[in-house]
Motif scaffolding. Structure first.
Motif, PDB file in Angstrom:
ATOM      1  N   ASP A  53       0.837  -1.202   0.000  1.00 24.29           N
ATOM      2  CA  ASP A  53       0.000   0.000   0.000  1.00 24.29           C
ATOM      3  C   ASP A  53       0.871   1.252   0.000  1.00 24.29           C
ATOM      4  O   ASP A  53       1.919   1.294   0.645  1.00 24.29           O
ATOM      5  CB  ASP A  53      -0.904   0.049   1.235  1.00 24.29           C
ATOM      6  CG  ASP A  53      -1.963  -1.027   1.226  1.00 24.29           C
ATOM      7  OD1 ASP A  53      -2.617  -1.192   0.187  1.00 24.29           O
ATOM      8  OD2 ASP A  53      -2.121  -1.700   2.266  1.00 24.29           O
ATOM      9  N   TYR A  54       0.405   2.291  -0.701  1.00 18.64           N
ATOM     10  CA  TYR A  54       1.065   3.593  -0.716  1.00 18.64           C
ATOM     11  C   TYR A  54       0.007   4.676  -0.497  1.00 18.64           C
ATOM     12  O   TYR A  54      -1.070   4.633  -1.085  1.00 18.64           O
ATOM     13  CB  TYR A  54       1.773   3.852  -2.055  1.00 18.64           C
ATOM     14  CG  TYR A  54       2.247   5.287  -2.182  1.00 18.64           C
ATOM     15  CD1 TYR A  54       3.396   5.714  -1.538  1.00 18.64           C
ATOM     16  CD2 TYR A  54       1.522   6.215  -2.905  1.00 18.64           C
ATOM     17  CE1 TYR A  54       3.818   7.021  -1.618  1.00 18.64           C
ATOM     18  CE2 TYR A  54       1.939   7.529  -3.003  1.00 18.64           C
ATOM     19  CZ  TYR A  54       3.085   7.921  -2.360  1.00 18.64           C
ATOM     20  OH  TYR A  54       3.484   9.225  -2.440  1.00 18.64           O
ATOM     21  N   GLY A  56      -0.036   9.036  -0.199  1.00 15.59           N
ATOM     22  CA  GLY A  56       0.768  10.243  -0.294  1.00 15.59           C
ATOM     23  C   GLY A  56      -0.089  11.486  -0.357  1.00 15.59           C
ATOM     24  O   GLY A  56      -1.235  11.441  -0.793  1.00 15.59           O
ATOM     25  N   HIS A  65       4.525  10.861   2.664  1.00 13.98           N
ATOM     26  CA  HIS A  65       4.486   9.584   1.966  1.00 13.98           C
ATOM     27  C   HIS A  65       4.476   8.452   2.989  1.00 13.98           C
ATOM     28  O   HIS A  65       5.235   8.481   3.957  1.00 13.98           O
ATOM     29  CB  HIS A  65       5.717   9.414   1.072  1.00 13.98           C
ATOM     30  CG  HIS A  65       5.926  10.561   0.131  1.00 13.98           C
ATOM     31  ND1 HIS A  65       5.248  10.674  -1.058  1.00 13.98           N
ATOM     32  CD2 HIS A  65       6.716  11.651   0.207  1.00 13.98           C
ATOM     33  CE1 HIS A  65       5.634  11.773  -1.676  1.00 13.98           C
ATOM     34  NE2 HIS A  65       6.515  12.397  -0.918  1.00 13.98           N
ATOM     35  N   THR A  66       3.615   7.473   2.759  1.00 15.44           N
ATOM     36  CA  THR A  66       3.550   6.296   3.614  1.00 15.44           C
ATOM     37  C   THR A  66       3.528   5.059   2.730  1.00 15.44           C
ATOM     38  O   THR A  66       2.759   4.997   1.769  1.00 15.44           O
ATOM     39  CB  THR A  66       2.286   6.316   4.490  1.00 15.44           C
ATOM     40  OG1 THR A  66       2.269   7.513   5.253  1.00 15.44           O
ATOM     41  CG2 THR A  66       2.247   5.131   5.425  1.00 15.44           C
ATOM     42  N   PHE A  67       4.362   4.096   3.062  1.00 17.90           N
ATOM     43  CA  PHE A  67       4.450   2.847   2.322  1.00 17.90           C
ATOM     44  C   PHE A  67       4.325   1.705   3.319  1.00 17.90           C
ATOM     45  O   PHE A  67       4.951   1.733   4.378  1.00 17.90           O
ATOM     46  CB  PHE A  67       5.789   2.776   1.585  1.00 17.90           C
ATOM     47  CG  PHE A  67       5.998   1.500   0.834  1.00 17.90           C
ATOM     48  CD1 PHE A  67       5.411   1.317  -0.405  1.00 17.90           C
ATOM     49  CD2 PHE A  67       6.776   0.492   1.365  1.00 17.90           C
ATOM     50  CE1 PHE A  67       5.599   0.135  -1.102  1.00 17.90           C
ATOM     51  CE2 PHE A  67       6.967  -0.688   0.676  1.00 17.90           C
ATOM     52  CZ  PHE A  67       6.378  -0.870  -0.560  1.00 17.90           C
TER      53      PHE A  67
END
Length: 75
Positions: A53-54, A56, A65-67
């Motif tokens: 999952d991403y 932003g 931003h999160t990954f």
């Protein structure tokens, strides 16, 4: 998924306690921010699953931003 967040004007706070004035300041938030969400779910086998999952957000002065990745195995 693509989305947009719109905030009203800037917010500032000023308070006073007794005879000592104080000011609270923070980083200004962008009024218009583009939001992005994307994900991929892949079943490698019947018992093994991978999820990526991403998330932003993109503004004039800010970016976030999160990954995330998850591996799921069943026994």
């Amino acid at each position: 998924m693509l989305n947009r967040r719109r905030l009203p004007g800037a917010v500032a706070a000023l308070g006073r306690t007794g005879s000592s004035p104080f000011t609270i300041t923070c980083a200004a938030l962008d009024q218009d921010v583009a939001l992005v969400d994307a994900g991929l779910n892949c079943g490698v086998t019947d018992n093994l699953n991978i999820t990526v999952d991403y998330t932003g957000s993109f503004g004039e002065r800010q970016q976030d931003h999160t990954f995330a990745a998850k591996l799921r195995a069943r026994f």
